[in-house]
Design a protein around this motif. Structure first.
Motif, PDB file in Angstrom:
ATOM      1  N   GLU A 177       0.850  -1.192   0.000  1.00 49.35           N
ATOM      2  CA  GLU A 177       0.000   0.000   0.000  1.00 49.35           C
ATOM      3  C   GLU A 177       0.886   1.242   0.000  1.00 49.35           C
ATOM      4  N   LYS A 178       0.542   2.203  -0.822  1.00 44.95           N
ATOM      5  CA  LYS A 178       1.317   3.432  -0.852  1.00 44.95           C
ATOM      6  C   LYS A 178       1.119   4.246   0.426  1.00 44.95           C
ATOM      7  N   GLY A 179       2.189   4.951   0.814  1.00 41.46           N
ATOM      8  CA  GLY A 179       2.107   5.864   1.938  1.00 41.46           C
ATOM      9  C   GLY A 179       1.627   7.225   1.485  1.00 41.46           C
ATOM     10  N   LEU A 180       1.494   8.150   2.434  1.00 45.04           N
ATOM     11  CA  LEU A 180       1.000   9.494   2.137  1.00 45.04           C
ATOM     12  C   LEU A 180       1.806  10.529   2.909  1.00 45.04           C
ATOM     13  N   MET A 181       2.151  11.604   2.201  1.00 44.64           N
ATOM     14  CA  MET A 181       2.742  12.770   2.840  1.00 44.64           C
ATOM     15  C   MET A 181       2.150  14.008   2.181  1.00 44.64           C
ATOM     16  N   VAL A 182       1.629  14.917   2.994  1.00 50.19           N
ATOM     17  CA  VAL A 182       1.043  16.154   2.481  1.00 50.19           C
ATOM     18  C   VAL A 182       2.018  17.295   2.755  1.00 50.19           C
ATOM     19  N   LEU A 183       2.343  18.062   1.717  1.00 51.90           N
ATOM     20  CA  LEU A 183       3.304  19.157   1.825  1.00 51.90           C
ATOM     21  C   LEU A 183       2.609  20.503   1.659  1.00 51.90           C
ATOM     22  N   ASP A 184       2.959  21.437   2.516  1.00 57.62           N
ATOM     23  CA  ASP A 184       2.559  22.836   2.359  1.00 57.62           C
ATOM     24  C   ASP A 184       3.785  23.602   1.870  1.00 57.62           C
ATOM     25  N   VAL A 185       3.677  24.156   0.669  1.00 59.61           N
ATOM     26  CA  VAL A 185       4.821  24.789   0.011  1.00 59.61           C
ATOM     27  C   VAL A 185       4.547  26.283  -0.160  1.00 59.61           C
ATOM     28  N   THR A 186       5.551  27.107   0.140  1.00 58.04           N
ATOM     29  CA  THR A 186       5.400  28.561   0.036  1.00 58.04           C
ATOM     30  C   THR A 186       6.519  29.154  -0.813  1.00 58.04           C
ATOM     31  N   ALA A 187       6.117  29.790  -1.903  1.00 61.23           N
ATOM     32  CA  ALA A 187       7.075  30.534  -2.738  1.00 61.23           C
ATOM     33  C   ALA A 187       7.062  31.991  -2.301  1.00 61.23           C
ATOM     34  N   HIS A 188       8.246  32.594  -2.184  1.00 60.64           N
ATOM     35  CA  HIS A 188       8.361  33.976  -1.706  1.00 60.64           C
ATOM     36  C   HIS A 188       8.803  34.910  -2.826  1.00 60.64           C
ATOM     37  N   GLY A 189       8.252  36.109  -2.830  1.00 59.37           N
ATOM     38  CA  GLY A 189       8.639  37.158  -3.780  1.00 59.37           C
ATOM     39  C   GLY A 189       8.641  38.495  -3.070  1.00 59.37           C
ATOM     40  N   LYS A 190       8.298  39.537  -3.826  1.00 56.31           N
ATOM     41  CA  LYS A 190       8.247  40.888  -3.257  1.00 56.31           C
ATOM     42  C   LYS A 190       7.055  41.618  -3.858  1.00 56.31           C
ATOM     43  N   VAL A 244       1.237  42.890  -7.135  1.00 51.47           N
ATOM     44  CA  VAL A 244       2.092  41.726  -7.388  1.00 51.47           C
ATOM     45  C   VAL A 244       2.211  40.940  -6.074  1.00 51.47           C
ATOM     46  N   PRO A 245       1.841  39.677  -6.053  1.00 45.13           N
ATOM     47  CA  PRO A 245       1.846  38.926  -4.794  1.00 45.13           C
ATOM     48  C   PRO A 245       3.255  38.596  -4.313  1.00 45.13           C
ATOM     49  N   ASP A 246       3.454  38.735  -3.000  1.00 42.31           N
ATOM     50  CA  ASP A 246       4.767  38.416  -2.444  1.00 42.31           C
ATOM     51  C   ASP A 246       4.851  36.984  -1.913  1.00 42.31           C
ATOM     52  N   THR A 247       3.724  36.285  -1.857  1.00 43.37           N
ATOM     53  CA  THR A 247       3.741  34.864  -1.501  1.00 43.37           C
ATOM     54  C   THR A 247       2.751  34.096  -2.362  1.00 43.37           C
ATOM     55  N   CYS A 248       3.070  32.855  -2.606  1.00 42.00           N
ATOM     56  CA  CYS A 248       2.157  31.920  -3.280  1.00 42.00           C
ATOM     57  C   CYS A 248       2.301  30.584  -2.569  1.00 42.00           C
ATOM     58  N   THR A 249       1.208  30.066  -2.072  1.00 41.59           N
ATOM     59  CA  THR A 249       1.245  28.781  -1.371  1.00 41.59           C
ATOM     60  C   THR A 249       0.558  27.705  -2.209  1.00 41.59           C
ATOM     61  N   PHE A 250       1.067  26.507  -2.105  1.00 41.23           N
ATOM     62  CA  PHE A 250       0.395  25.387  -2.762  1.00 41.23           C
ATOM     63  C   PHE A 250       0.603  24.106  -1.962  1.00 41.23           C
ATOM     64  N   THR A 251      -0.308  23.175  -2.171  1.00 41.23           N
ATOM     65  CA  THR A 251      -0.311  21.908  -1.448  1.00 41.23           C
ATOM     66  C   THR A 251       0.036  20.777  -2.400  1.00 41.23           C
ATOM     67  N   VAL A 252       0.846  19.848  -1.923  1.00 35.47           N
ATOM     68  CA  VAL A 252       1.250  18.705  -2.736  1.00 35.47           C
ATOM     69  C   VAL A 252       0.888  17.414  -2.021  1.00 35.47           C
ATOM     70  N   ASP A 253       0.191  16.539  -2.720  1.00 33.13           N
ATOM     71  CA  ASP A 253      -0.151  15.202  -2.233  1.00 33.13           C
ATOM     72  C   ASP A 253       0.923  14.244  -2.752  1.00 33.13           C
ATOM     73  N   VAL A 254       1.654  13.604  -1.837  1.00 32.79           N
ATOM     74  CA  VAL A 254       2.750  12.695  -2.214  1.00 32.79           C
ATOM     75  C   VAL A 254       2.388  11.279  -1.788  1.00 32.79           C
ATOM     76  N   ARG A 255       2.416  10.360  -2.733  1.00 31.97           N
ATOM     77  CA  ARG A 255       2.124   8.957  -2.448  1.00 31.97           C
ATOM     78  C   ARG A 255       3.411   8.153  -2.622  1.00 31.97           C
ATOM     79  N   SER A 256       3.925   7.639  -1.504  1.00 29.99           N
ATOM     80  CA  SER A 256       5.227   6.972  -1.506  1.00 29.99           C
ATOM     81  C   SER A 256       5.097   5.471  -1.742  1.00 29.99           C
ATOM     82  N   ASN A 257       6.115   4.885  -2.366  1.00 27.46           N
ATOM     83  CA  ASN A 257       6.193   3.428  -2.453  1.00 27.46           C
ATOM     84  C   ASN A 257       7.123   2.912  -1.353  1.00 27.46           C
ATOM     85  N   GLU A 258       7.263   1.579  -1.292  1.00 20.89           N
ATOM     86  CA  GLU A 258       8.033   0.986  -0.200  1.00 20.89           C
ATOM     87  C   GLU A 258       9.544   1.148  -0.370  1.00 20.89           C
ATOM     88  N   LEU A 259       9.987   1.706  -1.493  1.00 23.62           N
ATOM     89  CA  LEU A 259      11.420   1.837  -1.761  1.00 23.62           C
ATOM     90  C   LEU A 259      12.003   3.132  -1.222  1.00 23.62           C
TER      91      LEU A 259
END
Length: 361
Positions: A177-190, A244-259
């Protein structure tokens, strides 16, 4: 005849459970119903932690290998699009409609009644033979991998050697069964005025990293589970059209294998993207069991065909070998007008009984 009795009782309990809302962290009423049923109707000795319920077989022997039977009580919230009342058990022909009928009510009621038939002396269903060294666990908060679910109960159980997890797999054994990791990612600008050549647009930085998540190829590919899968699922940026936005956030769904461990995956991601990356948790890793394990071989002998599952279950929190197998289909889970078929429940009772009686022989 015994399996028919078990099937009838299992369907009756399933219909009762459907009509008691049991959304994650709101399972108390359903857990109360199930506890009363296990004690009163099945004559089992039941222990409870929060909304988790478990029973140890009366003929339990700590010196022998211990098999855990697990399924979860809770459901997701009903999605839009239901044409029937999700909290009413609706029988139409061979189908039973209702929220949680497929995920995970059918597995829950089948495993519970087979457990009672094999371990309770005398059995409420007639003579079925002496079963193996079993512990049954109905766990809470599975759909959200909550801290009040199986993770809080495992330390209270006897030392488990292997687990059979009831989940809708078409009664085929998912041995990985694949594992799960959820990432909160933030890109920074000015920040700057959009009308002038000012600022540093965080969205453009995020796009570069989103493309990396979309295109990166992980070197190790599992024969059963395939490659690690990363999917960007949510993006948020900006406050108004002319800034012009100084931050942009996005979420990533990661499904891991046993390796790969989730920690190894996170380290590789951090090395390759410019944005700030935070994992909500790394505890939900890939899980599985060796195809040569006796439990797997018994299921294969009954016609099972092992496969790797892309979806997560409580297996991710089990520090011992486990497989999942249950009635219904994963494709129906979390969908409108969820259903399970009566014949699927009957077949599950037959397979579970045959497998576990063989184990106890």
């Amino acid at each position: 005849m015994v399996n028919e009795k078990i099937t009838e009782r299992a369907v009756e309990l399933l219909c009762r459970l459907i009509e008691v809302p049991r959304i994650s962290r709101e399972e108390t009423a359903a857990a109360d119903l199930l506890e009363d049923y296990m004690k009163g109707e099945l004559g089992l000795e039941v222990k409870r932690q929060g909304n988790n319920l478990w029973s140890v077989a009366p003929n339990f022997d700590e010196k022998k290998p211990i098999l855990l039977l697990n399924a979860h009580i809770d459901t997701v919230k009903p999605v839009a699009g239901w044409q029937r009342n999700p909290f009413k058990a609706t029988r139409e022909g061979n189908r039973i409609y209702g929220l949680g009928s497929n995920d995970d009510g059918a597995s829950l009621v089948c495993l519970l009644h087979v457990f009672a038939a094999l371990t309770k002396v005398p059995s409420p269903f007639g003579e079925v033979g002496r079963g193996p060294n079993l512990v049954f666990l109905a766990s809470a908060e599975e759909e959200i991998s909550g801290k009040g679910g199986i993770e809080s109960v495992l330390p209270l159980l006897p030392k488990i050697d292997v687990a059979l997890v009831g989940e809708p797999t078409g009664m085929q054994p998912a041995i990985a069964e694949k594992g799960l990791m959820v990432l909160d990612v933030t890109a920074h600008g000015k920040a700057g005025h959009a009308a002038r050549d000012e600022g540093d647009n965080a969205i453009y930085h995020a796009i570069e990293d989103i493309e990396w998540f979309r295109n990166y190829k992980w070197e190790k590919v599992s024969p059963l589970l395939g490659p690690v899968k990363m999917t960007v699922t949510i993006v948020n940026a900006g406050t108004q059209h002319n800034v012009v936005p100084d931050t942009c956030t996005f979420t990533v769904d990661v499904r891991s294998n046993e390796l790969y461990s989730n920690g190894e995956i996170l380290d590789e991601i951090v090395k390759n993207v410019k944005s700030e990356v935070k994992a909500r948790s790394t505890r939900l890793g890939s899980s599985g069991i060796d195809e040569n394990h006796p439990l797997v071989q018994r299921i294969i002998a009954l016609g099972g065909k092992p496969f790797g599952s892309p979806t997560l279950s409580d297996q991710a929190l089990m520090p011992f070998p486990s497989l999942k197998i249950g009635p219904g289909q994963s494709s129906r889970s979390h969908s409108a007008d969820e259903f399970v078929e009566f014949d699927e429940i009957r077949h599950a009772v037959e397979v579970y009984s045959a497998c576990l009686l063989s184990e106890g022989a």
